[in-house]
Design a protein around this motif. Structure first.
Motif, mmCIF file in Angstrom:
data_model
loop_
_atom_site.group_PDB
_atom_site.id
_atom_site.type_symbol
_atom_site.label_atom_id
_atom_site.label_comp_id
_atom_site.label_asym_id
_atom_site.label_seq_id
_atom_site.Cartn_x
_atom_site.Cartn_y
_atom_site.Cartn_z
ATOM 1 N N TYR A 85 0.974 -1.169 0.114
ATOM 2 C CA TYR A 85 -0.127 -0.004 0.001
ATOM 3 C C TYR A 85 0.840 1.249 0.012
ATOM 4 O O TYR A 85 0.427 2.327 -0.293
ATOM 5 N N TYR A 86 2.100 1.185 0.254
ATOM 6 C CA TYR A 86 2.982 2.261 0.767
ATOM 7 C C TYR A 86 3.904 2.268 -0.654
ATOM 8 O O TYR A 86 4.700 3.424 -0.736
ATOM 9 N N SER A 87 3.832 1.509 -1.554
ATOM 10 C CA SER A 87 4.686 1.469 -3.010
ATOM 11 C C SER A 87 4.109 2.736 -3.595
ATOM 12 O O SER A 87 3.101 3.530 -3.343
ATOM 13 N N PHE A 88 4.824 3.118 -4.819
ATOM 14 C CA PHE A 88 4.218 4.315 -5.601
ATOM 15 C C PHE A 88 2.889 4.439 -6.274
ATOM 16 O O PHE A 88 2.010 5.126 -6.041
ATOM 17 N N LYS A 89 2.726 2.874 -6.527
ATOM 18 C CA LYS A 89 1.289 2.727 -7.105
ATOM 19 C C LYS A 89 0.185 2.902 -6.007
ATOM 20 O O LYS A 89 -0.796 3.385 -6.084
ATOM 21 N N GLY A 90 0.501 2.147 -4.924
ATOM 22 C CA GLY A 90 -0.324 2.450 -3.657
ATOM 23 C C GLY A 90 -0.613 3.906 -3.281
ATOM 24 O O GLY A 90 -1.777 4.250 -2.768
ATOM 25 N N ARG A 91 0.450 4.531 -3.238
ATOM 26 C CA ARG A 91 0.007 6.031 -2.680
ATOM 27 C C ARG A 91 -0.545 6.674 -3.958
ATOM 28 O O ARG A 91 -1.424 7.570 -3.634
ATOM 29 N N SER A 92 -0.252 6.451 -5.085
ATOM 30 C CA SER A 92 -0.955 7.205 -6.277
ATOM 31 C C SER A 92 -2.468 6.866 -6.246
ATOM 32 O O SER A 92 -3.335 7.582 -6.443
ATOM 33 N N ILE A 93 -2.868 5.484 -5.973
ATOM 34 C CA ILE A 93 -4.152 5.023 -5.978
ATOM 35 C C ILE A 93 -4.847 5.737 -4.637
ATOM 36 O O ILE A 93 -6.205 5.948 -4.793
ATOM 37 N N GLN A 94 -4.062 5.967 -3.635
ATOM 38 C CA GLN A 94 -4.803 6.647 -2.468
ATOM 39 C C GLN A 94 -5.145 7.893 -2.773
ATOM 40 O O GLN A 94 -6.194 8.627 -2.401
ATOM 41 N N ASN A 95 -4.313 8.769 -3.587
ATOM 42 C CA ASN A 95 -4.765 9.861 -4.071
ATOM 43 C C ASN A 95 -5.592 10.124 -5.299
ATOM 44 O O ASN A 95 -6.435 11.099 -5.279
ATOM 45 N N ILE A 96 -5.370 9.404 -6.144
ATOM 46 C CA ILE A 96 -6.501 9.125 -7.501
ATOM 47 C C ILE A 96 -6.619 7.786 -7.652
ATOM 48 O O ILE A 96 -5.853 7.249 -8.084
ATOM 49 N N PRO A 97 -7.836 7.427 -7.232
ATOM 50 C CA PRO A 97 -8.241 6.029 -7.413
ATOM 51 C C PRO A 97 -8.487 5.547 -9.047
ATOM 52 O O PRO A 97 -8.644 4.326 -9.214
ATOM 53 N N LYS A 98 -8.489 6.346 -9.793
ATOM 54 C CA LYS A 98 -8.923 6.035 -11.053
ATOM 55 C C LYS A 98 -7.584 5.461 -11.672
ATOM 56 O O LYS A 98 -6.452 6.050 -11.624
ATOM 57 N N VAL A 99 -7.645 4.244 -12.283
ATOM 58 C CA VAL A 99 -6.497 3.494 -13.028
ATOM 59 C C VAL A 99 -6.894 2.914 -14.417
ATOM 60 O O VAL A 99 -7.978 3.096 -14.554
ATOM 61 N N CYS A 100 -5.770 2.685 -14.942
ATOM 62 C CA CYS A 100 -6.114 1.824 -16.210
ATOM 63 C C CYS A 100 -5.078 0.779 -16.370
ATOM 64 O O CYS A 100 -4.034 0.634 -15.939
ATOM 65 N N ILE A 101 -5.896 -0.440 -16.792
ATOM 66 C CA ILE A 101 -4.972 -1.590 -16.869
ATOM 67 C C ILE A 101 -5.129 -2.099 -18.235
ATOM 68 O O ILE A 101 -6.187 -1.971 -19.071
ATOM 69 N N SER A 102 -4.040 -2.811 -18.730
ATOM 70 C CA SER A 102 -4.440 -3.460 -19.871
ATOM 71 C C SER A 102 -3.662 -4.724 -19.933
ATOM 72 O O SER A 102 -2.564 -5.178 -19.337
ATOM 73 N N PHE A 103 -3.920 -5.434 -21.067
ATOM 74 C CA PHE A 103 -3.442 -6.835 -21.388
ATOM 75 C C PHE A 103 -2.996 -6.830 -22.936
ATOM 76 O O PHE A 103 -3.819 -6.484 -23.655
ATOM 77 N N TYR A 104 -1.768 -7.334 -23.153
ATOM 78 C CA TYR A 104 -1.511 -7.716 -24.397
ATOM 79 C C TYR A 104 -1.076 -9.161 -24.773
ATOM 80 O O TYR A 104 -0.141 -9.710 -24.256
ATOM 81 N N TRP A 105 -1.831 -9.972 -25.675
ATOM 82 C CA TRP A 105 -1.761 -11.579 -25.667
ATOM 83 C C TRP A 105 -1.269 -11.535 -27.400
ATOM 84 O O TRP A 105 -2.116 -11.727 -28.066
ATOM 85 N N LYS A 106 0.068 -11.582 -27.407
ATOM 86 C CA LYS A 106 0.492 -11.487 -28.917
ATOM 87 C C LYS A 106 0.260 -13.016 -29.697
ATOM 88 O O LYS A 106 -0.073 -12.863 -30.922
#
Length: 219
Positions: A85-106
Motif C-alpha cells: 500500500y505504501y509503494s508508488f502505485k499504492g500512494r498514487s491510488i490513495q490520491n487518485i483511485p482511477k486507474v487503467c489496466i491493459s493486457f497484450y496477448w501476442k
C-alpha cells in the motif's frame, strides 16, 4: 546515433471481432479471451504469466506511471491484484483511485484496455491470499519496503535474511501495509488485430443507469 526501427512490423490475420459475435457484458468476453490464451499456452506446455497486466496510475507530479503486476482474481465485480500500500502505485491510488489496466496477448493478437476505480479489498481476503503465497514470497513482503530508497542490494538481502530468521518458528502474518485492490471497471476496450492495420476495436462503457453500452472505434 539513430536506431531505425521502421521495419519492425507484422500483419494480423488470426481472428475478427464483430458486434454480432460478442456478449452483452464485457466480463464474459474477457473470460472467453483469457481462456483461449490459456489454452494456447497449455498446448505449448508453457507457463508464461498470461495474467500479467500493465497498470497505470497518476503520480504526485501529475504524470502517469505504468508497471506490470499480476492479476490474481476477476469476476463481474472487478479485477483484483496485490501490492504494498505504501509503494508508488499504492500512494498514487490513495490520491487518485482511477486507474487503467491493459493486457497484450501476442499469440491471439489481442489487447484489452480497462479503465476503473480502485478500492481496497477486505482484510480477511488479503489475509487468505497471503497465506497461499510461498513462504519465500511472504518473507519478501516483510523484507522490502517497496519503492523506498535503499543503500544497496546487499542491504535488501540482509533484510531478507533477518526476517527469514525471525520467522523460523513463527507463523508469517500479512504485513498491515500489504494487501489487495479491486478495480471496478467503467470502460473496457477489446482490440483484435486485423490485416492492413484495420483493427477491430469494440468498447463497453457504463452509462448513467449502470448498463453496458457497446460501440466501435476506428483503428
Amino acid at each position: 546515433m539513430i536506431f531505425d526501427l521502421s521495419n519492425y512490423r507484422k500483419n494480423y490475420y488470426q481472428n475478427s471481432l464483430l458486434e454480432s459475435d460478442v456478449p452483452k457484458k464485457p466480463f464474459q468476453l474477457f473470460h472467453y479471451w483469457f481462456e483461449q490464451e490459456k489454452l494456447f499456452y497449455k498446448k505449448k506446455n508453457n507457463n508464461d504469466e498470461i495474467n500479467a497486466m500493465f497498470i497505470s496510475t497518476i503520480g504526485k507530479d501529475g504524470a502517469p506511471e505504468t508497471r506490470v503486476v499480476l492479476l490474481k482474481e476477476y469476476s463481474e465485480k472487478g479485477f483484483i491484484f496485490y501490492t504494498n500500500y505504501y509503494s508508488f502505485k499504492g500512494r498514487s491510488i490513495q490520491n487518485i483511485p482511477k486507474v487503467c489496466i491493459s493486457f497484450y496477448w501476442k499469440n491471439t493478437e489481442r489487447q484489452i484496455i480497462i479503465k476503473g476505480i480502485t478500492f481496497k479489498i477486505k482484510k480477511e481476503k488479503s489475509d487468505k491470499y497471503f497465506q497461499k503465497r510461498p513462504k519465500e514470497n511472504q518473507i519478501g513482503c516483510w523484507a522490502s519496503q517497496q519503492s523506498s530508497k535503499i543503500l544497496s542490494k546487499e542491504y535488501l538481502l540482509k533484510q531478507y535474511k533477518k526476517w527469514n530468521n525471525f520467522f523460523q518458528k513463527k507463523m508469517i502474518k500479512r504485513p498491515f501495509y500489504w494487501g489487495g485492490y479491486i478495480i471496478k471497471p467503467y470502460k473496457m476496450e477489446f482490440w483484435q488485430g486485423q490485416p492492413n492495420r484495420l483493427h477491430d476495436r469494440l468498447v463497453y462503457s457504463l452509462n448513467k443507469e449502470k448498463k453496458w453500452i457497446l460501440y466501435r472505434l476506428s483503428p
